[in-house]
Scaffold this motif. Structure first.
Motif, PDB file in Angstrom:
ATOM      1  N   UNK B  76       0.529  20.192  41.915  1.00 22.70           N
ATOM      2  CA  UNK B  76      -0.506  19.165  42.088  1.00 22.70           C
ATOM      3  C   UNK B  76      -0.530  18.701  43.577  1.00 22.70           C
ATOM      4  N   UNK B  77      -1.847  18.937  44.055  1.00 23.33           N
ATOM      5  CA  UNK B  77      -1.951  18.729  45.455  1.00 23.33           C
ATOM      6  C   UNK B  77      -2.634  17.464  45.598  1.00 23.33           C
ATOM      7  N   UNK B  78      -2.278  16.774  46.940  1.00 24.73           N
ATOM      8  CA  UNK B  78      -3.072  15.471  47.290  1.00 24.73           C
ATOM      9  C   UNK B  78      -3.019  15.356  48.667  1.00 24.73           C
ATOM     10  N   UNK B  79      -4.091  14.726  49.184  1.00 20.93           N
ATOM     11  CA  UNK B  79      -4.132  14.253  50.782  1.00 20.93           C
ATOM     12  C   UNK B  79      -4.933  15.303  51.403  1.00 20.93           C
ATOM     13  N   UNK B  80      -5.661  16.211  50.680  1.00 23.11           N
ATOM     14  CA  UNK B  80      -6.453  17.361  51.571  1.00 23.11           C
ATOM     15  C   UNK B  80      -7.681  16.679  52.370  1.00 23.11           C
ATOM     16  N   UNK B  81      -7.555  17.274  53.556  1.00 18.71           N
ATOM     17  CA  UNK B  81      -8.705  16.931  54.283  1.00 18.71           C
ATOM     18  C   UNK B  81      -9.723  17.962  53.962  1.00 18.71           C
ATOM     19  N   UNK B  82     -11.040  17.576  54.626  1.00 18.24           N
ATOM     20  CA  UNK B  82     -12.292  18.261  54.185  1.00 18.24           C
ATOM     21  C   UNK B  82     -12.045  19.783  54.596  1.00 18.24           C
ATOM     22  N   UNK B  83     -11.617  20.228  55.579  1.00 19.31           N
ATOM     23  CA  UNK B  83     -11.418  21.705  56.164  1.00 19.31           C
ATOM     24  C   UNK B  83     -10.628  22.295  55.008  1.00 19.31           C
ATOM     25  N   UNK B  84      -9.399  21.845  54.719  1.00 19.78           N
ATOM     26  CA  UNK B  84      -8.804  22.369  53.999  1.00 19.78           C
ATOM     27  C   UNK B  84      -9.251  22.616  52.504  1.00 19.78           C
ATOM     28  N   UNK B  85      -9.864  21.443  51.987  1.00 16.82           N
ATOM     29  CA  UNK B  85     -10.510  21.476  50.682  1.00 16.82           C
ATOM     30  C   UNK B  85     -11.726  22.528  50.682  1.00 16.82           C
ATOM     31  N   UNK B  86     -12.220  22.613  51.612  1.00 22.03           N
ATOM     32  CA  UNK B  86     -13.664  23.576  51.643  1.00 22.03           C
ATOM     33  C   UNK B  86     -13.201  25.213  51.514  1.00 22.03           C
ATOM     34  N   UNK B  87     -11.822  25.292  51.762  1.00 22.97           N
ATOM     35  CA  UNK B  87     -11.477  26.749  51.657  1.00 22.97           C
ATOM     36  C   UNK B  87     -11.031  27.030  49.897  1.00 22.97           C
ATOM     37  N   UNK B  88     -10.623  25.989  49.615  1.00 20.46           N
ATOM     38  CA  UNK B  88     -10.235  26.068  47.987  1.00 20.46           C
ATOM     39  C   UNK B  88     -11.679  26.155  47.295  1.00 20.46           C
ATOM     40  N   UNK B  89     -12.765  25.302  47.976  1.00 12.85           N
ATOM     41  CA  UNK B  89     -13.956  25.342  47.141  1.00 12.85           C
ATOM     42  C   UNK B  89     -14.729  26.740  47.621  1.00 12.85           C
TER      43      UNK B  89
END
Lengths: 139, 113
Positions: B76-89
């Motif tokens: 379970x991942x938490x606290x991602x910034x937008x840059x990191x989340x965007x790579x997952x997206x």
């Protein structure tokens, strides 16, 4: 706006290269933070492939990065990537995520990222040198 | 990159500080492999201080997903910034991985399973 960089084939250099790229792209108009991060990521992936797969992390070898930006596009060229045949013969960019998970692969996502982020991606050889050419349109 | 581990209430929290790339992903892979050998399969990834992730970093998580599931665990991942989340997206991983906003949500989600 142009810049170039030559680096040895070692993953130790990648953090520094990303720093260089972030600084360079800060000066580019029409490039949002998100797009800048994506372009840096795509270049980082291409360089990692060239270092690890194309040149076996051989610190005796080097990679050249050329950047050229105008109002319409970012033009990126990386050489000598050393993996022309591998790129031509693989289907990793089309591999679906479920297969990657099932096969417990650590690799295979870099090319997918590059093709998702960039508007043009092209690999070619010229005079016994292999190149990765990428273009990101700005408008 | 700094990797800090904390084991509490049968949950392993791995805090990632800095940039997760081809080089640092080797250390993360070792950390997760070690956790698996110790049967620590409920793993929370604290991304609050993670500023960058490349495919090599993502590859580490993907390569261990099925093993964790087989042992009844998960990431379970938490606290991602937008840059990191965007790579997952970009890769569609945000629909496969369990990503929440904060520590409380992460712990709640982990305890639900």
């Amino acid at each position: 706006m142009k810049a170039n960089l030559t680096t040895i084939c070692s993953i130790d250099t990648q953090e520094e290269i990303r720093g260089f790229l972030n600084k360079f792209f800060e000066g580019v108009d029409d490039l949002t933070d998100q797009k800048r991060n994506q372009v840096v990521l795509a270049i980082d992936e291409a360089i990692a492939n060239a270092i690890i797969h194309g040149n076996d992390s051989d610190g005796e070898k080097s990679i050249q990065l050329d950047l050229d930006v105008d109002k319409k596009r970012i033009h990126i060229e990386i050489s000598d990537i050393g993996l022309f045949d591998e790129i031509m013969n693989n289907d990793k960019k089309d591999k679906d995520l479920k297969s990657v998970i099932k096969e417990k692969q650590k690799g295979g996502l870099g090319l997918k990222l590059i093709y998702s982020i960039m508007d043009v991606v092209c690999f070619y050889t010229q005079n016994n040198k292999s190149y990765c050419l990428m273009v990101k349109l700005l408008k | 990159m700094e990797i800090i581990e904390r084991y509490e209430d049968e949950i392993l929290t791995i805090l990632l500080k800095g940039e997760l790339d081809a080089k640092s992903s080797i250390d993360l892979d070792e950390t997760i492999k070690m956790a698996l050998t110790q049967e620590k399969t409920r793993i929370i990834i604290d991304c609050q201080h993670l500023s960058y992730i490349s495919s090599a970093g993502l590859g580490v998580f993907i390569s261990h997903l099925d093993d964790l599931k087989a042992y009844g665990g998960k990431f379970v991942f938490y606290g991602m910034n937008v840059t990191v989340y965007n790579v997952f997206e970009i890769l569609g991983l945000h629909t496969i991985m369990e990503i929440v906003r904060d520590r409380f949500e992460a712990q709640t989600l982990m305890n639900e399973s």
